[in-house]
Design an enzyme around this catalytic site. Sequence first.
Site, PDB file in Angstrom:
ATOM      1  N   ASN A  10       0.872  -1.178   0.000  1.00 38.35           N
ATOM      2  CA  ASN A  10       0.000   0.000   0.000  1.00 38.35           C
ATOM      3  C   ASN A  10       0.906   1.225   0.000  1.00 38.35           C
ATOM      4  O   ASN A  10       1.502   1.561   1.020  1.00 38.35           O
ATOM      5  CB  ASN A  10      -0.891  -0.036   1.260  1.00 38.35           C
ATOM      6  N   LYS A  12       0.174   4.226  -0.235  1.00 38.82           N
ATOM      7  CA  LYS A  12      -0.452   5.398   0.401  1.00 38.82           C
ATOM      8  C   LYS A  12      -0.246   6.641  -0.484  1.00 38.82           C
ATOM      9  O   LYS A  12      -0.363   6.544  -1.714  1.00 38.82           O
ATOM     10  CB  LYS A  12       0.083   5.568   1.824  1.00 38.82           C
ATOM     11  N   HIS A  96      -9.593   0.937   5.037  1.00 38.71           N
ATOM     12  CA  HIS A  96      -8.325   1.207   5.716  1.00 38.71           C
ATOM     13  C   HIS A  96      -8.590   2.213   6.829  1.00 38.71           C
ATOM     14  O   HIS A  96      -9.383   3.143   6.658  1.00 38.71           O
ATOM     15  CB  HIS A  96      -7.295   1.753   4.720  1.00 38.71           C
ATOM     16  N   GLU A  98      -7.016   4.652   7.880  1.00 41.28           N
ATOM     17  CA  GLU A  98      -6.747   6.052   7.526  1.00 41.28           C
ATOM     18  C   GLU A  98      -7.943   6.643   6.758  1.00 41.28           C
ATOM     19  O   GLU A  98      -8.243   7.832   6.896  1.00 41.28           O
ATOM     20  CB  GLU A  98      -5.441   6.145   6.717  1.00 41.28           C
ATOM     21  N   GLU A 168      -5.388  -5.271  10.743  1.00 39.80           N
ATOM     22  CA  GLU A 168      -4.389  -4.210  10.947  1.00 39.80           C
ATOM     23  C   GLU A 168      -4.709  -3.491  12.251  1.00 39.80           C
ATOM     24  O   GLU A 168      -5.589  -2.601  12.259  1.00 39.80           O
ATOM     25  CB  GLU A 168      -4.459  -3.170   9.814  1.00 39.80           C
ATOM     26  N   GLY A 174       2.370   2.230  11.028  1.00 39.96           N
ATOM     27  CA  GLY A 174       3.333   3.321  10.916  1.00 39.96           C
ATOM     28  C   GLY A 174       4.000   3.723  12.218  1.00 39.96           C
ATOM     29  O   GLY A 174       4.623   4.784  12.301  1.00 39.96           O
TER      30      GLY A 174
HETATM   31  P1  13P Z   1       2.933   0.429   7.813  1.00 38.88           P
HETATM   32  O1  13P Z   1       3.462  -0.858   7.221  1.00 38.88           O
HETATM   33  O2  13P Z   1       3.656   1.647   7.366  1.00 38.88           O
HETATM   34  O3  13P Z   1       2.790   0.317   9.307  1.00 38.88           O
HETATM   35  O4  13P Z   1       1.439   0.611   7.239  1.00 38.88           O
HETATM   36  C1  13P Z   1       0.584  -0.444   7.336  1.00 38.88           C
HETATM   37  C2  13P Z   1      -0.598  -0.136   6.533  1.00 38.88           C
HETATM   38  O5  13P Z   1      -1.366   0.757   6.857  1.00 38.88           O
HETATM   39  C3  13P Z   1      -0.820  -0.912   5.306  1.00 38.88           C
HETATM   40  O6  13P Z   1      -2.070  -0.658   4.771  1.00 38.88           O
END
Ligand code: 13P
Length: 257
Positions: A10, A12, A96, A98, A168, A174
């Site tokens: 991902n 992002k 997700h 976010e 997740e 992150g």
């Molecule tokens: P990170 O691997 O940066 O922690 O992000 C995970 C994520 O949100 C994948 O969708």
Amino acid sequence: MNKTPLVIGNWKMELSHKSAIEVVSAIKKMMQQETYPADIVVCPSFPSIAAVHASVQGTPIAVGAQNVHHEEKGAFTGSVSVASMRGFITWCILGHSEVRRAEGDSDALVAQKAKLVLSHGIRPIVCIGETGQQHDSDETISVISAQIDMLLSSLDRVSLLKTVIVYEPIWAIGTGKLPDPNEVYEVLLFIRKRIAGHFDIELADRVYLLYGGSVQASNVKQYIAGPGADGVLVGGASIHPRDFMDIVSRTASAYAL
Ligand code: 13P
């Protein structure tokens, strides 16, 4: 049962268009030099989807979107429809944390989006997980059960088989904070049992369950080996081709154990 592990990157909002093409080109090059026994999906931001799709033609790399609007079409300024991405993507990340946080996507809306993309032949990657506060107050299973139940009551067997569910923990995204692998196994087992209760064990075994949150090559094995996940959803590390392909290799070798 035999499954091929699945590793999804991902990206992002981390890459410029030029960098997105460079990253996918580097991944392709590594795949020409070595065999990676895993299915690989990369999820660029919307403007790079078509070019990344063109770049991966003739390779086993698949392309996914990071979100989609829940309506087929209409007066939704700034939104992206599934029809506009059709032909370029085979996967779509939904729910997700976010996006849930920024746009308020509820479990019901995530399920609606899953049905929409499935009706276009696109496979949903549905993210679920609890906040740090919910984790600390032992609410993980109740949060997960509400999220998974909404999905199970919305999808039929065939649709669920095409859907990938990613656990997740929001507090692990992150942050570099890693959940105890045993806790992850418990959540994955809970999800499988929930699927088995709603449908049957055979289906529950076949559905892909992934882990996501601060995944690196150095920590991925512990979430895959034994009763672990069928793969991983990688954020930060996925924009670095060498790191991403190390994760792919280690996922494949841990999954084969
Ligand atoms: P990170 O691997 O940066 O922690 O992000 C995970 C994520 O949100 C994948 O969708």
